[in-house]
Design a protein around this motif. Structure first.
Motif, mmCIF file in Angstrom:
data_model
loop_
_atom_site.group_PDB
_atom_site.id
_atom_site.type_symbol
_atom_site.label_atom_id
_atom_site.label_comp_id
_atom_site.label_asym_id
_atom_site.label_seq_id
_atom_site.Cartn_x
_atom_site.Cartn_y
_atom_site.Cartn_z
ATOM 1 N N TYR A 142 -5.812 2.124 1.448
ATOM 2 C CA TYR A 142 -5.324 3.246 0.631
ATOM 3 C C TYR A 142 -4.773 4.383 1.492
ATOM 4 N N SER A 143 -5.278 4.531 2.708
ATOM 5 C CA SER A 143 -4.699 5.551 3.594
ATOM 6 C C SER A 143 -3.264 5.180 3.962
ATOM 7 N N HIS A 144 -2.986 3.875 4.044
ATOM 8 C CA HIS A 144 -1.626 3.426 4.334
ATOM 9 C C HIS A 144 -0.690 3.693 3.152
ATOM 10 N N ILE A 145 -1.201 3.531 1.944
ATOM 11 C CA ILE A 145 -0.401 3.877 0.767
ATOM 12 C C ILE A 145 -0.100 5.374 0.755
ATOM 13 N N MET A 146 -1.106 6.154 1.109
ATOM 14 C CA MET A 146 -0.890 7.611 1.189
ATOM 15 C C MET A 146 0.190 7.942 2.218
ATOM 16 N N ALA A 147 0.167 7.238 3.345
ATOM 17 C CA ALA A 147 1.171 7.481 4.385
ATOM 18 C C ALA A 147 2.572 7.159 3.883
ATOM 19 N N ALA A 148 2.683 6.084 3.110
ATOM 20 C CA ALA A 148 3.983 5.721 2.542
ATOM 21 C C ALA A 148 4.467 6.793 1.562
ATOM 22 N N LEU A 149 3.537 7.378 0.810
ATOM 23 C CA LEU A 149 3.909 8.435 -0.128
ATOM 24 C C LEU A 149 4.237 9.744 0.574
ATOM 25 N N ASP A 150 3.693 9.937 1.775
ATOM 26 C CA ASP A 150 4.043 11.122 2.563
ATOM 27 C C ASP A 150 5.534 11.144 2.908
ATOM 28 N N HIS A 151 6.183 10.015 2.778
ATOM 29 C CA HIS A 151 7.615 9.881 3.041
ATOM 30 C C HIS A 151 8.455 10.618 1.987
ATOM 31 N N LYS A 152 7.791 11.077 0.911
ATOM 32 C CA LYS A 152 8.464 11.776 -0.194
ATOM 33 C C LYS A 152 9.629 10.949 -0.738
ATOM 34 N N PRO A 153 9.310 9.789 -1.287
ATOM 35 C CA PRO A 153 10.377 8.850 -1.665
ATOM 36 C C PRO A 153 11.212 9.296 -2.854
ATOM 37 N N HIS A 154 12.462 8.818 -2.849
ATOM 38 C CA HIS A 154 13.302 8.888 -4.035
ATOM 39 C C HIS A 154 13.081 7.641 -4.895
ATOM 40 N N ILE A 155 12.721 6.524 -4.228
ATOM 41 C CA ILE A 155 12.533 5.239 -4.911
ATOM 42 C C ILE A 155 11.256 4.592 -4.400
ATOM 43 N N THR A 156 10.475 4.028 -5.323
ATOM 44 C CA THR A 156 9.289 3.267 -4.935
ATOM 45 C C THR A 156 9.546 1.780 -5.158
ATOM 46 N N MET A 157 9.013 0.969 -4.269
ATOM 47 C CA MET A 157 9.041 -0.485 -4.422
ATOM 48 C C MET A 157 7.601 -0.955 -4.347
ATOM 49 N N ASP A 158 7.163 -1.670 -5.372
ATOM 50 C CA ASP A 158 5.742 -2.001 -5.469
ATOM 51 C C ASP A 158 5.535 -3.488 -5.694
ATOM 52 N N ASP A 159 4.366 -3.964 -5.292
ATOM 53 C CA ASP A 159 3.945 -5.339 -5.547
ATOM 54 C C ASP A 159 2.492 -5.278 -5.991
ATOM 55 N N GLY A 160 2.292 -5.066 -7.289
ATOM 56 C CA GLY A 160 0.945 -4.908 -7.825
ATOM 57 C C GLY A 160 0.688 -3.538 -8.418
ATOM 58 N N ALA A 161 1.603 -2.599 -8.209
ATOM 59 C CA ALA A 161 1.586 -1.250 -8.814
ATOM 60 C C ALA A 161 0.535 -0.307 -8.238
ATOM 61 N N ASP A 162 -0.041 -0.628 -7.075
ATOM 62 C CA ASP A 162 -0.982 0.301 -6.455
ATOM 63 C C ASP A 162 -0.294 1.581 -6.000
ATOM 64 N N LEU A 163 0.891 1.467 -5.436
ATOM 65 C CA LEU A 163 1.623 2.644 -4.965
ATOM 66 C C LEU A 163 1.917 3.594 -6.119
ATOM 67 N N VAL A 164 2.426 3.046 -7.214
ATOM 68 C CA VAL A 164 2.750 3.869 -8.384
ATOM 69 C C VAL A 164 1.483 4.490 -8.963
ATOM 70 N N THR A 165 0.420 3.702 -9.044
ATOM 71 C CA THR A 165 -0.836 4.207 -9.611
ATOM 72 C C THR A 165 -1.368 5.380 -8.809
ATOM 73 N N ILE A 166 -1.361 5.263 -7.491
ATOM 74 C CA ILE A 166 -1.833 6.362 -6.642
ATOM 75 C C ILE A 166 -0.940 7.588 -6.803
ATOM 76 N N ALA A 167 0.369 7.363 -6.877
ATOM 77 C CA ALA A 167 1.299 8.488 -7.049
ATOM 78 C C ALA A 167 1.071 9.215 -8.370
ATOM 79 N N LEU A 168 0.755 8.453 -9.411
ATOM 80 C CA LEU A 168 0.575 9.056 -10.733
ATOM 81 C C LEU A 168 -0.788 9.722 -10.914
ATOM 82 N N THR A 169 -1.746 9.369 -10.046
ATOM 83 C CA THR A 169 -3.102 9.892 -10.204
ATOM 84 C C THR A 169 -3.499 10.862 -9.092
ATOM 85 N N LYS A 170 -3.521 10.371 -7.864
ATOM 86 C CA LYS A 170 -4.034 11.168 -6.748
ATOM 87 C C LYS A 170 -2.961 11.885 -5.943
ATOM 88 N N ARG A 171 -1.709 11.467 -6.086
ATOM 89 C CA ARG A 171 -0.646 12.055 -5.272
ATOM 90 C C ARG A 171 0.556 12.454 -6.130
#
Length: 426
Positions: A116-145
């Motif tokens: 999950y720290s790696h997902i946080m690091a990816a979100l630190d990139h301040k993306p314009h577009i997310t690419m997910d496989d399982g929706a963990d990235l989106v879920t973290i962005a919508l809840t904790k980030r």
């Protein structure tokens, strides 16, 4: 996160010294990814992703590496993190950082906190577009980030489990931007899920166990596209395949495809090898473990390890030991032993290499073209989940056929007129 590359590319990877082998693997995979090669040439010329930041949470494999290189060459500033703790190829991660300048946050076998720290690091990139496989990235962005959503305009999702989660988010009004379900493209699920999952799952099970499938009873839980492919490949190796299902239509299809179909309660007593491919939780659970043969092998090729109720297995056991790499032997209190593969995670990526590049060629072509589409059309899309546009799906199929040297027919003007009309009858 640590910077481990001499080129000062931000990353957290296992070992940069593995890059030489990783580069060879990336190049090997690229040879079989002809459609993505065509798209990459177009991206280099037209730069459709220039100025866009992309955060990708995908399996870090040689095939994924070629997708990330394509996005980079299309002008994107892309970063990559793992979508599963056991699916990373560490040498590929090292090469992406050293040879291609792409930030990667992924280590095979990383613990939950690191994942999950790696997902946080990816979100630190301040993306314009997310690419997910399982929706963990989106879920973290919508809840904790939620701060990471400031610049997001759109996203893509690669797998069935993620699409299920995203559709639930959209239904609950939680989804904040449009996402294309790449998994639902015909050139993805009909080929990647069936032929890719089918072959790579068998590969993972056999690599982990060296078990002879010929003559064994092989239980496939779920008869979606992944289940169809897995059942077909297991039968091809001589196994007696048993299918379990909850959907009556899929169950009758399995019957008519020549498989034995029964409840998991019945199958648990017969199976030598079990593999879940359902996208649901607790498909194998306490009442099934209690019925299994001594020495039964259980595995999962669905996205999350919740398909096998591992806590229930642990409660039934008196001891546990690792007998082979990716094989944990649970000794039950009555003396029987059950062997769990790959910690219940995706066995095709835990102990094998995932899907062959020739099939991921279509899936990642869908990804690349979907990103191009989203950049151009995101402003007109609702905050929901969409299929890959049919014209893109057909384009990928056409390019794949051309790359294989296969030609097909075209409708004649007379045929087009006939199909467009209604007056001509018997």
């Amino acid at each position: 996160m640590a910077t481990t590359s001499t080129s000062n590319v931000a990353c957290d990877i296992a070992n940069i010294e593995l890059a030489d082998l990783g580069k060879k693997r990336i190049e090997w995979a690229n040879q079989s990814m002809k459609v993505l090669q065509i798209i990459r040439k177009d991206f280099i010329k037209n730069q459709p992703l220039k100025g866009f930041r992309i955060s990708a949470c995908l399996h870090v494999t040689a095939e994924t590496a070629n997708l990330m290189i394509t996005l980079r060459d299309g002008g994107a500033e892309a970063v990559l993190c793992a979508s599963n703790p056991l699916s990373t190829q560490d040498d590929v991660a090292a090469s992406l950082v050293r040879d291609y300048g792409i930030p990667v946050y992924a280590i095979k076998g990383e613990d939950n906190d690191t994942y999950y720290s790696h997902i946080m690091a990816a979100l630190d990139h301040k993306p314009h577009i997310t690419m997910d496989d399982g929706a963990d990235l989106v879920t973290i962005a919508l809840t904790k980030r939620k701060d990471a959503l400031e610049h997001v305009i759109a996203g893509t999702e690669e797998t069935t489990t993620g699409v299920i989660r995203l559709r639930a988010m959209a239904k609950d009004g939680m989804l904040k931007y449009p996402i294309i379900a790449v998994n639902d493209a015909d050139t993805k699920h009909m080929f990647d899920n069936r032929y890719g999952t089918g072959q790579s799952t068998i590969d993972g099970i056999v690599r982990a166990t060296n078990f002879l499938l010929a003559g064994a009873k092989f239980v496939v839980a779920g008869y979606g596209w992944c289940g169809r492919g897995l059942a077909s490949r297991a039968r091809g190796l001589g196994a007696e395949v048993i299918v379990t299902e909850i959907d009556p239509t899929k169950a009758i299809e399995a019957v008519m495809d020549g498989y034995r179909v029964m409840s998991m309660h019945e199958a648990a007593q017969l199976g030598d090898v079990f593999c879940t491919v359902t996208g649901n939780k607790s498909v194998l659970r306490k009442e099934h473990f209690e019925l299994m043969k001594d020495g039964a092998i259980i595995s999962n090729s669905g996205h999350f390890n919740v398909e096998i109720d591992i806590p229930a297995l642990e409660k039934l056991s008196s001891s546990k030991r690792t007998t082979r790499t990716f094989v944990d032997e649970y000794s039950l209190k009555d003396g029987r032993k059950i062997n769990l593969l790959g910690e219940g995670r995706l066995i095709n990526l835990a102990s094998a290499e995932g899907h062959p590049p020739s099939v991921m060629d279509m899936s990642f072509a869908d990804q690349a073209l979907s990103l191009d589409y989203l950049v151009k059309h995101h402003k007109t899309l609702e905050k929901s989940v969409f299929k890959v546009p049919e014209e893109l799906d057909k384009r990928v199929a056409k390019l794949k056929l051309e790359s294989m040297g296969v030609k097909i027919d075209k409708l004649t003007p007379e045929q087009e007129e006939y199909l467009a009309g209604w007056s001509e009858g018997t």
